[in-house]
Structures are given as structure tokens and as C-alpha cells.
Design a protein around this motif. Structure first.
Motif, PDB file in Angstrom:
ATOM      1  N   VAL A   9      72.107  34.048  -9.430  1.00 40.88           N
ATOM      2  CA  VAL A   9      72.523  32.695  -9.781  1.00 40.88           C
ATOM      3  C   VAL A   9      71.986  32.336 -11.162  1.00 40.88           C
ATOM      4  N   ILE A  10      72.690  31.413 -11.819  1.00 42.46           N
ATOM      5  CA  ILE A  10      72.265  30.849 -13.094  1.00 42.46           C
ATOM      6  C   ILE A  10      72.134  29.344 -12.873  1.00 42.46           C
ATOM      7  N   THR A  11      70.932  28.831 -13.050  1.00 37.51           N
ATOM      8  CA  THR A  11      70.658  27.449 -12.655  1.00 37.51           C
ATOM      9  C   THR A  11      70.818  26.438 -13.786  1.00 37.51           C
ATOM     10  N   LYS A  12      71.010  26.910 -15.027  1.00 36.87           N
ATOM     11  CA  LYS A  12      71.232  26.010 -16.155  1.00 36.87           C
ATOM     12  C   LYS A  12      72.372  26.563 -17.005  1.00 36.87           C
ATOM     13  N   PRO A  13      73.064  25.706 -17.725  1.00 41.20           N
ATOM     14  CA  PRO A  13      74.274  26.151 -18.426  1.00 41.20           C
ATOM     15  C   PRO A  13      73.994  27.045 -19.627  1.00 41.20           C
ATOM     16  N   MET A  14      74.991  27.848 -19.961  1.00 41.91           N
ATOM     17  CA  MET A  14      75.025  28.661 -21.172  1.00 41.91           C
ATOM     18  C   MET A  14      76.268  28.265 -21.970  1.00 41.91           C
ATOM     19  N   PRO A  15      76.213  28.273 -23.291  1.00 42.80           N
ATOM     20  CA  PRO A  15      77.380  27.835 -24.070  1.00 42.80           C
ATOM     21  C   PRO A  15      78.581  28.754 -23.973  1.00 42.80           C
ATOM     22  N   SER A  16      78.400  30.014 -23.535  1.00 47.41           N
ATOM     23  CA  SER A  16      79.560  30.907 -23.408  1.00 47.41           C
ATOM     24  C   SER A  16      80.135  30.915 -22.004  1.00 47.41           C
ATOM     25  N   MET A  17      79.625  30.059 -21.097  1.00 53.61           N
ATOM     26  CA  MET A  17      80.357  29.865 -19.850  1.00 53.61           C
ATOM     27  C   MET A  17      81.748  29.363 -20.205  1.00 53.61           C
ATOM     28  N   PRO A  18      82.753  29.684 -19.411  1.00 56.03           N
ATOM     29  CA  PRO A  18      84.127  29.347 -19.809  1.00 56.03           C
ATOM     30  C   PRO A  18      84.315  27.873 -20.146  1.00 56.03           C
ATOM     31  N   VAL A  19      85.100  27.631 -21.173  1.00 51.88           N
ATOM     32  CA  VAL A  19      85.516  26.265 -21.463  1.00 51.88           C
ATOM     33  C   VAL A  19      86.364  25.752 -20.299  1.00 51.88           C
ATOM     34  N   ARG A  20      87.210  26.643 -19.779  1.00 54.23           N
ATOM     35  CA  ARG A  20      88.073  26.333 -18.640  1.00 54.23           C
ATOM     36  C   ARG A  20      88.794  27.600 -18.225  1.00 54.23           C
ATOM     37  N   PHE A  21      89.571  27.525 -17.167  1.00 48.78           N
ATOM     38  CA  PHE A  21      90.533  28.559 -16.819  1.00 48.78           C
ATOM     39  C   PHE A  21      91.911  28.113 -17.326  1.00 48.78           C
ATOM     40  N   TRP A  22      92.733  29.078 -17.677  1.00 43.89           N
ATOM     41  CA  TRP A  22      94.080  28.764 -18.122  1.00 43.89           C
ATOM     42  C   TRP A  22      94.887  28.206 -16.949  1.00 43.89           C
ATOM     43  N   ASP A  23      95.672  27.178 -17.210  1.00 41.00           N
ATOM     44  CA  ASP A  23      96.506  26.532 -16.183  1.00 41.00           C
ATOM     45  C   ASP A  23      95.686  26.076 -14.978  1.00 41.00           C
ATOM     46  N   ASP A  24      94.549  25.482 -15.252  1.00 30.68           N
ATOM     47  CA  ASP A  24      93.680  24.950 -14.200  1.00 30.68           C
ATOM     48  C   ASP A  24      93.317  23.520 -14.593  1.00 30.68           C
ATOM     49  N   GLU A  25      94.324  22.666 -14.579  1.00 31.43           N
ATOM     50  CA  GLU A  25      94.187  21.341 -15.175  1.00 31.43           C
ATOM     51  C   GLU A  25      93.069  20.520 -14.558  1.00 31.43           C
ATOM     52  N   ASP A  26      92.900  20.611 -13.238  1.00 28.16           N
ATOM     53  CA  ASP A  26      91.864  19.788 -12.598  1.00 28.16           C
ATOM     54  C   ASP A  26      90.528  20.512 -12.462  1.00 28.16           C
ATOM     55  N   GLY A  27      90.452  21.756 -12.942  1.00 31.19           N
ATOM     56  CA  GLY A  27      89.203  22.508 -12.891  1.00 31.19           C
ATOM     57  C   GLY A  27      88.825  23.015 -11.524  1.00 31.19           C
ATOM     58  N   SER A  28      89.719  22.944 -10.562  1.00 34.24           N
ATOM     59  CA  SER A  28      89.364  23.336  -9.191  1.00 34.24           C
ATOM     60  C   SER A  28      89.155  24.838  -9.050  1.00 34.24           C
ATOM     61  N   ARG A  29      89.985  25.627  -9.715  1.00 33.84           N
ATOM     62  CA  ARG A  29      89.795  27.085  -9.609  1.00 33.84           C
ATOM     63  C   ARG A  29      88.499  27.518 -10.290  1.00 33.84           C
ATOM     64  N   TYR A  30      88.189  26.886 -11.401  1.00 42.01           N
ATOM     65  CA  TYR A  30      86.919  27.180 -12.094  1.00 42.01           C
ATOM     66  C   TYR A  30      85.743  26.839 -11.185  1.00 42.01           C
ATOM     67  N   HIS A  31      85.786  25.673 -10.600  1.00 38.14           N
ATOM     68  CA  HIS A  31      84.705  25.261  -9.695  1.00 38.14           C
ATOM     69  C   HIS A  31      84.572  26.232  -8.531  1.00 38.14           C
ATOM     70  N   ASP A  32      85.686  26.582  -7.907  1.00 39.54           N
ATOM     71  CA  ASP A  32      85.632  27.437  -6.724  1.00 39.54           C
ATOM     72  C   ASP A  32      85.156  28.849  -7.051  1.00 39.54           C
ATOM     73  N   ALA A  33      85.392  29.289  -8.295  1.00 40.87           N
ATOM     74  CA  ALA A  33      85.004  30.651  -8.683  1.00 40.87           C
ATOM     75  C   ALA A  33      83.499  30.829  -8.761  1.00 40.87           C
ATOM     76  N   TYR A  34      82.766  29.767  -9.166  1.00 42.32           N
ATOM     77  CA  TYR A  34      81.339  29.937  -9.436  1.00 42.32           C
ATOM     78  C   TYR A  34      80.430  28.940  -8.718  1.00 42.32           C
ATOM     79  N   PHE A  35      80.936  27.774  -8.354  1.00 38.64           N
ATOM     80  CA  PHE A  35      80.054  26.692  -7.899  1.00 38.64           C
ATOM     81  C   PHE A  35      80.299  26.270  -6.450  1.00 38.64           C
TER      82      PHE A  35
END
Length: 644
Positions: free
Chosen positions: A458-484
Motif C-alpha cells: 500500500v501507499i499511504t500518501k500521494p505521489m505526483p505521478s499517480m494517474p491524473v485520471r483514467f481515460w473515459d472515466d468521467e466520474d472517477g469511479s473506475r480509478y477509485h475502484d482500481a486502487y482505493f
């Protein structure tokens, strides 16, 4: 276990990371007696560390905050800052060393000077603008690992457009599954590539790819093997006019630089968007401070544009190093071909995979005896876990004075979380330390830290190269589900690790179902798409299983269609289809006839539980029978054992 390499006083004093520690001490008054103390400061003071990194590399005047908050996901880095990745490359221009050494499998080497690199970048950028490509538009690459790919990427980034690429070992459909999501305006491609002593004509695949990309305005073709395609612009003609100065467009810190792709394990590959600023800072840290690569180095990592290590190697240009591109196999014409390239180019840092190291050991090669590796000072390893025996083989057959920097990270951050550093010992089979700025931990399933035992990375604090977003993931749900999803507000990466008592980390493999063979992560969905389309196949299940002593077993379980027997001829047909329509790397180690494929009640194949089963876990501990659509199948799988 004793370390296999220990840094000398000269190593520590001369390391770039030591110079950075001195810089931080002058700013903060903090004392850093060792790397561990510097790492602890870097994760305790997130804004202070990344701000110091910006200033240390003299990236320009900073304005505003480093970050708005440390909440994940959603952290906003350097919100008032503008920059461009390419600016840092331009700053490194020099006349005393080449920028790129382009090596071909036939042994030829092309030197590209910094003037030629930047001139070509300027010319291609101008051509893109004339073709109507602007800020935010996408430029796609379907290319081998050649200097042209680097120029096309830098030109794209310099105008604020977005780069994305696949290597040509991917079929047209596999490339379309990725690049097709972006609706690119321009496709940059080559008529073919070389691998394993063979020339592979890709003109038919390019035609199919173009047909599937209605957004394309133009295709730019690099001539490699003399192939022809209609309605293309020739690379050489576009770059014929002098390039002049690069007209670099300043962009916001999080403006998209490139889109990389997840493995496609559970469906269409996810497009992972990374920003200019996050990548620039992360790669300067990873390349200069962790890998100690600078202006005197020649950096050669065996990779492909499909893999994030291609992007990582390009970052050598950010420090003024010479990088080596290679179109070919690391084992052709001889098993030690990679070491021959290292000798020919005078490489100081060489990167490869555990699978290649094991193949060299089995072939009985002795690189230090057969090749002049006097320039070599570090071997990098990534893709999967390096067993102790292979690490010691490198010591004995490449050089006991050469540290092995095994790294682990991912496409997700286009870098490493853990790896080597010039000031820390190397233990066989272990990764030396967490990278600076990476708040790494090992947690159990309840979110409690564990030491000396296996836990989730696990990574408990952010890094600047964590993704800005996923492509075609307007509400960020896929990004959230992938890691958090597992640990709210904390990044779960999907690796099993142990944090050891001397500070090193042991990586045990993926805790999810991503295939990771020969150092290249792949998706099961790509295989299913091909295999299950065959009339002889009802359903299939592929697993990638890390076994003791660095072995990796990738079986394909196949349920034959009604009335079909899985003969050697049918198996050969399956392998041929995978090789042709996905890539040779996706061909399984063996094909096994199965009575059925177990699923969850919602229809998902039980890839992760079955992988754990084959790694020795008890059936009762990996899956509850009540959660399976056909529990009787579990007993059949439990009776199968991996090969010795």
C-alpha cells in the motif's frame, strides 16, 4: 543472509542522492545519517520533499502551493505551475556525446546526436501543427523500439498533444483495443520490425488498424523493411527540412503527457493518463537519485513501447544521459545478445527481466568472460521477482562489483515504488529500499501494518505521478475502484510484499490476476478474446503463477466445444492464433483440457483464487464454495499441481 553488494565510502560520497541530502540539509537543518532517514523525511514532509526536488533540479521559479491536500484520490499538485516535459530534455543538449544509440538485431548501430534529436523533434512538431494537431489532441504510435518513437513522442509532448503507443508485437486488434479509445488524429508507424532472426511485415496489421481508427487524419510511415502502404506521409520527407528551435508550449502541471494502458485482465485495457509535471518530477527522482544516472551514463533497458519501461528509459534524456533503443530479441543471434549490445554501446546501466537472467544461467553464458563490460556499473531488474539464485548468478557471472537494482512499481505510476539506490546494500532476492517520496507499507486484510510477514503493498500518501485520471472515466469511479476500494483513501497496488527487518522488501508477486511473463505484464482478456472465438473452444481460463526459484507457470485451461477433442493439432491451432492475433509472449506454457471453468455467482472467472490455490494455499482459504456457480469444479482444479 549476507548482502551480495555493499556500497563503499566512495559510492556513498559520490552518489547523487547524497548530494540531494546535503541540499535538503542546507534548506531545512535536518540531518540525514543514512538513506533510511532521508526516506523517512521525504514521506513525513510530502510537500517539502517534492518542492525540494523541483528546486534541486532547477526546474524554474515555483509559484503557489506544492499540493492542495494529501487526500487520495483527488490530490492536486502544483496547481499554479506551468511547464513542459520537453523543456528539461532541451536543457540537457550537448555536443560531446550522442543522445540515442539505435541498435538493430542485425548488429548495426546508429548514433543520433543531441542536435539531430532536437532538430528532428522540432521538424516533427512543426509537421504535427501543420496537420492540425493541437493541445490535447492524440498522436498514436505503433512502432518498434527505435529512435523515431522517441522523436515522435517528444514532438507530440512539446506542442501539448498527448502521446500513446503500442509495440508492433501487438496484433492490430490488440493495438486497436488500446489506441482506439483515444480517437487519435495521427498514427506514427513502421512497416515492420525484427525479432528472433526474422523480419515481421506489419503492413497488413497497419491497414487493419487504420480501418479501425476513423478519427485519423494522417498516417506517418517509417520505412524499416521496404514495405508500402497507400495514403501515408513518409517520415524521412517530414523530417527533411531543418528543424530549427523547438516551439515548446507551456502546459499545466497535470496536463496529459501520455496515456499508458492496464493489462486488460478484466476487460478492455484501461487508459492511464499521466501528467507532464508528475512524470517529470518522478522520473528525475527515479533516474537521477535512485538509479544515479547522469551525464556520463549510457542507459540501456530492454523494453518495448508497449511497456512503461520504455517511458522510463526515455527519461534518461532528462539527465543528459545517452539512451539505447533496440529493435530485436535479447537472445538473438546468441543467448547472451543483450550483454553483447551492452558491450558494443559501452552501457553503464543495463536493465532486463528475471526471465532473461534465468535463461542466461540455463544457457551457461558468462558475460564477464565473453564481453567487455568494463563500463557497466549497475544491472536493473524488473517485471517480476528476482530469485536469490539469479541475483547471485549476476554477481558471479557479470561482476561482483556491480549492484543489482531490482525494482517494482507499475504502469500506474510509470515508475517504481521500491528499488535500488547507490548508498544501500543489495541482498539476494530482495529490493533494497522504498523510493524517496513513496510512503510504502505492507498491510493485512484489516488495514494493519505487518513486518516480517506477507502483506498487501500500500501507499499511504500521494505521489505526483499517480494517474491524473483514467481515460473515459468521467466520474472517477473506475480509478477509485482500481486502487482505493479495499482501503479507502489508501492506494492498494495488488502486490504481495514483506518488509524485512533490515529495511529491504521482498516482492512475492501479484495479488491480482495480471499475467506477468518475461517482465511484460499482460492481460488475460486479450487471450480470451482470441481463444474463445475459435470454434473448437467453449471457454478458457489462463493463469500466471509465480513459483519457487523464480519459475513462472502460465497454463491455459480449455473447455472444448461439444464433440471436440483437444488433440495436439487443436492445441497447436490455439497457440498459433494467440501468437498471431495477440503476441508470442501470450502463448501459454501448456494447454490443459478442463471439464469447466468456475465463476463467481455474477459470472466472473475465478482467476485470483485459483492462482492462490496453485501457489499452495488451501482450497478452503481461497474461495467459499457458496460463492461459486459450480463448486464441484474446485475439487478438479485442486487435484492439479504445477510442474516441478
Amino acid at each position: 543472509m549476507e548482502p551480495q553488494w555493499v556500497p563503499s565510502a566512495a559510492d556513498i560520497a559520490g552518489a547523487r542522492v547524497t548530494d540531494f541530502a546535503t541540499f535538503v540539509t542546507a534548506r531545512t537543518g535536518e540531518s540525514f545519517p543514512d538513506y533510511q532517514s532521508l526516506w523517512q523525511w521525504s514521506v513525513d514532509n510530502v510537500a517539502g520533499f517534492w518542492g525540494a526536488l523541483w528546486d534541486y533540479f532547477e526546474l524554474g521559479e515555483r509559484s503557489g502551493a506544492v499540493l492542495v491536500s494529501t487526500e487520495m484520490p483527488g490530490t492536486k499538485w502544483f496547481p499554479a505551475q506551468q511547464l513542459n516535459y520537453v523543456e528539461q530534455v532541451v536543457r540537457q543538449a550537448r555536443t560531446d556525446r550522442p543522445a540515442i544509440l539505435g541498435v538493430d538485431e542485425d548488429g548495426s548501430v546508429i548514433e543520433l546526436s543531441w542536435a539531430e534529436l532536437l532538430g528532428g523533434t522540432a521538424a516533427f512538431a512543426r509537421a504535427l501543427r501543420e496537420l492540425g494537431v493541437g493541445r490535447g489532441d492524440r498522436v498514436a504510435g505503433y512502432l518498434p523500439n527505435i529512435p523515431h518513437a522517441v522523436i515522435a513522442f517528444l514532438a507530440t509532448a512539446s506542442i501539448g498533444a498527448v502521446w500513446s503507443a503500442c509495440g508492433q508485437d501487438y496484433s492490430a486488434q490488440a493495438a486497436l483495443d488500446r489506441l482506439g479509445q483515444l480517437e487519435p488524429k495521427v498514427l506514427v508507424t513502421a512497416d515492420g520490425y525484427r525479432f528472433g532472426g526474422k523480419t515481421h511485415d506489419k503492413t497488413a496489421d497497419i491497414a487493419a488498424l487504420r480501418a479501425g481508427l476513423p478519427s485519423l487524419a494522417v498516417t506517418v510511415l517509417v520505412s524499416r523493411i521496404g514495405g508500402t502502404l497507400p495514403d501515408v506521409l513518409a517520415w524521412d520527407e517530414l523530417l527533411a527540412a531543418p528543424g530549427g528551435q523547438i516551439d515548446i508550449a507551456p502546459v499545466d502541471f497535470e496536463h496529459p503527457l501520455w496515456v499508458l494502458y492496464s493489462s486488460g485482465t478484466t476487460g478492455k485495457p484501461k487508459g492511464i493518463v499521466h501528467g507532464h509535471g508528475g512524470v517529470l518530477l518522478e522520473h528525475l527522482k527515479a533516474v537521477a537519485l535512485q538509479s544515479d544516472i547522469g551525464r556520463d551514463d549510457t542507459f540501456f533497458w530492454y523494453t518495448s513501447p508497449s511497456w512503461m519501461m520504455w517511458n522510463f528509459q526515455v527519461a534518461g534524456l532528462l539527465t543528459g544521459a545517452t539512451i539505447v533503443t533496440y529493435d530485436g530479441s535479447p537472445s538473438t543471434p546468441t543467448p547472451d545478445a543483450l550483454w553483447a549490445i551492452a558491450a558494443r554501446t559501452g552501457a553503464t546501466v543495463v536493465g532486463t527481466s528475471p526471465g532473461y537472467v534465468l535463461a542466461c544461467a540455463k544457457a551457461g553464458v558468462v558475460p564477464r568472460r565473453d564481453h567487455d563490460l568494463s563500463a557497466l556499473r549497475m544491472v536493473g531488474i524488473t517485471g517480476s521477482s528476482l530469485p536469490p539464485s539469479s541475483s547471485l548468478w549476476l554477481r558471479d557471472n557479470v561482476g561482483e562489483h556491480i549492484p543489482v537494482a531490482s525494482i517494482s512499481g507499475g504502469t500506474d505510476v510509470v515508475s517504481a515504488f521500491i528499488g535500488g539506490v547507490r548508498t544501500v546494500p543489495v541482498w539476494p532476492g530482495e529490493l533494497s529500499a522504498p523510493y524517496l517520496g513513496v510512503a510504502l507499507d505492507a498491510w493485512d486484510e484489516k488495514g494493519h501494518p505487518v513486518r516480517g510477514a506477507v502483506g498487501e503493498l500500500v501507499i499511504t500518501k500521494p505521489m505526483p505521478s499517480m494517474p491524473v485520471r483514467f481515460w473515459d472515466d468521467e466520474d472517477g469511479s473506475r480509478y477509485h475502484d482500481a486502487y482505493f476500494d479495499m482501503y479507502p483513501g489508501v492506494w492498494r497496488h495488488g502486490d504481495w510484499i514483506t518488509v524485512n527487518d533490515h529495511g529491504s522488501i521482498t516482492v512475492h508477486g501479484r495479488s491480482d490476476s495480471t499475467l506477468n511473463r518475461h517482465g511484460i505484464r499482460m492481460g488475460s482478456a486479450d487471450i480470451y478474446q482470441v481463444v474463445e472465438a475459435l470454434p473448437e473452444v467453449a471457454e478458457a481460463l489462463v493463469l500466471g503463477i509465480e513459483l519457487p526459484e523464480g519459475r513462472y507457470w502460465m497454463p491455459l485451461f480449455v473447455v472444448p466445444a461439444a464433440g471436440v477433442e483437444l488433440t495436439d493439432e487443436v492445441k497447436a491451432r490455439i497457440n498459433t492464433a494467440i501468437r498471431a492475433e495477440v503476441s508470442p509472449r501470450h502463448v501459454p506454457d501448456e494447454i490443459i483440457t478442463a471439464p469447466g471453468i468456475p465463476h463467481t455467482r455474477t459470472g466472473k472467472k475465478l482467476e485470483v483464487p485459483l492462482k492462490k490455490l496453485f501457489q499452495g494455499a488451501e482450497l478452503s482459504r481461497v474461495v467459499a464454495p457458496t460463492a461459486v456457480d459450480d463448486p464441484a469444479l474446485l475439487t478438479w482444479y485442486a487435484q492439479h499441481t504445477p510442474p516441478n
